[in-house]
Design an enzyme around this catalytic site. Structure first.
Site, mmCIF file in Angstrom:
data_model
loop_
_atom_site.group_PDB
_atom_site.id
_atom_site.type_symbol
_atom_site.label_atom_id
_atom_site.label_comp_id
_atom_site.label_asym_id
_atom_site.label_seq_id
_atom_site.Cartn_x
_atom_site.Cartn_y
_atom_site.Cartn_z
ATOM 1 N N GLN A 9 0.835 -1.199 0.000
ATOM 2 C CA GLN A 9 0.000 0.000 0.000
ATOM 3 C C GLN A 9 0.873 1.254 0.000
ATOM 4 O O GLN A 9 1.901 1.305 0.662
ATOM 5 C CB GLN A 9 -0.897 -0.015 1.234
ATOM 6 N N SER A 93 4.257 -6.583 2.675
ATOM 7 C CA SER A 93 2.961 -6.403 3.327
ATOM 8 C C SER A 93 1.823 -6.858 2.414
ATOM 9 O O SER A 93 1.721 -8.043 2.100
ATOM 10 C CB SER A 93 2.803 -4.938 3.755
ATOM 11 N N LEU A 94 0.979 -5.963 1.950
ATOM 12 C CA LEU A 94 -0.074 -6.299 0.996
ATOM 13 C C LEU A 94 0.479 -7.100 -0.177
ATOM 14 O O LEU A 94 -0.164 -8.020 -0.693
ATOM 15 C CB LEU A 94 -0.720 -5.007 0.477
ATOM 16 N N ARG A 118 -9.200 -7.880 3.858
ATOM 17 C CA ARG A 118 -8.095 -7.321 4.650
ATOM 18 C C ARG A 118 -8.226 -5.805 4.757
ATOM 19 O O ARG A 118 -8.076 -5.220 5.833
ATOM 20 C CB ARG A 118 -6.776 -7.705 3.981
ATOM 21 N N HIS A 205 0.748 -3.464 11.082
ATOM 22 C CA HIS A 205 1.803 -4.366 11.558
ATOM 23 C C HIS A 205 2.207 -4.072 13.000
ATOM 24 O O HIS A 205 3.383 -3.982 13.339
ATOM 25 C CB HIS A 205 3.004 -4.327 10.607
ATOM 26 N N GLN A 254 0.654 -12.029 9.847
ATOM 27 C CA GLN A 254 1.283 -10.859 9.215
ATOM 28 C C GLN A 254 0.751 -9.512 9.706
ATOM 29 O O GLN A 254 1.514 -8.557 9.863
ATOM 30 C CB GLN A 254 1.119 -10.956 7.688
#
Length: 302
Positions: A9, A93-94, A118, A205, A254
């Protein structure tokens, strides 16, 4: 050895994917399938919307996912010589969802549905309490970890943790607003060149994403995962995984765990990767990889 990497992102931009849609029949089919799955025309926002439109949670994460996955799938036709295929993948991440989809661990449809779930779960968690992130420049990881732990132990300002280990000299911290502000002051006093608050919706996170993790866990557990065509170096432990059960567990973890991106790239290089292709919008990962190692090449899709 070739490796594919996928951004997270923040890489989005207005107009993303339009060239693919206009000039590649396979890409157009996938974009239209995504419109049907999501129940709204995300392509209209990606191609012609405003920056503010594209920053909507329900748009941002699916948009980056779609651009990344479709870019990679259209760059790797099934008749490609075997030697041109990536031997390993990772996503920031994403981007981990993008990597898993391109590698066949998730179907395109299931990958998109999980990314949308998500995004919405994270938005709810962000709205539950004030939280944010900050980029710390030019301070050793160990010192940042030490100060974050000390601030969190104070208890009166909330929690702050290392969130994204991006590359040497760049680590993003995440947590409650007051804890972030206190940590930034202490980190600057400890010698950080910059401690820059980021314009994000919440503490990604970090433990503050626990409600989102709980919600996403249910969706992940209901989704069928397959063995990927190559190892996926996952964020939570920076290690290669091919077992669907392990991949699922790491994906669930995650949201509240640190993104160990620098460590992932280092491990990929140690395992033979020397040619990294960033699939998706922007060049952020290419810049990070260049700071991690001068002995490999990093580029976008040709």
């Amino acid at each position: 050895m070739k490796a594919f990497v996928f951004p997270g992102q923040g890489a989005q931009f207005v107009g993303m994917g339009k060239d693919l849609y206009d000039n590649n029949h396979k890409a157009k089919e996938l974009f239209e399938k995504a419109n049907d799955i999501l129940g709204y025309r995300i392509t209209d926002i990606m191609f012609n919307g405003t920056d503010d439109d594209l920053r909507q949670t329900k748009v941002t994460q699916p948009a980056v996912f779609l651009h990344s996955v479709i870019t990679a799938l259209c760059a790797t036709p099934t008749d490609n010589p075997e030697e041109n295929r990536p031997r390993m993948m990772a996503g920031h991440s994403l981007g981990e969802f993008s990597a898993l989809t391109v590698a066949g661990a998730l179907s395109f449809e299931d990958g998109l549905r999980l990314v949308y779930a998500r995004a919405m779960a994270m938005q709810k968690a962000c709205e539950a309490q004030p939280s944010t992130m900050a980029a710390i420049i030019a301070l050793p990881f160990e010192k940042i970890e030490e100060i974050c732990e000390a601030v969190s132990k104070q208890g009166d300002k909330g929690v702050v943790v290392p969130a994204n280990y991006n590359c040497p000299g760049q680590l993003v911290i995440s947590g409650n607003v007051e804890a972030i502000n206190e940590a930034c002051e202490q980190l600057k006093a400890a010698g950080a060149k910059r401690a820059l608050p980021l314009k994000v919706g919440g503490a990604f996170h970090s433990p503050l994403m626990q409600p989102a993790k709980d919600e996403l866990q249910e969706a992940i557990e209901k989704t069928e995962f397959h063995e990927p065509i190559c190892p996926i170096y996952q964020n939570v432990d920076a290690k290669p995984h091919t077992d669907p059960a392990e991949i699922k567990a790491n994906l669930i973890a995650q949201l509240t765990a640190s993104v160990r991106w620098a460590q992932s790239v280092e491990n990929m290089i140690a395992d033979g990767a020397d040619d990294f292709t960033e699939c998706g919008p922007g060049k952020a990962l290419q810049g990070m990889i260049a700071k991690i190692s001068k002995d490999v090449t990093a580029h976008g899709v040709a």
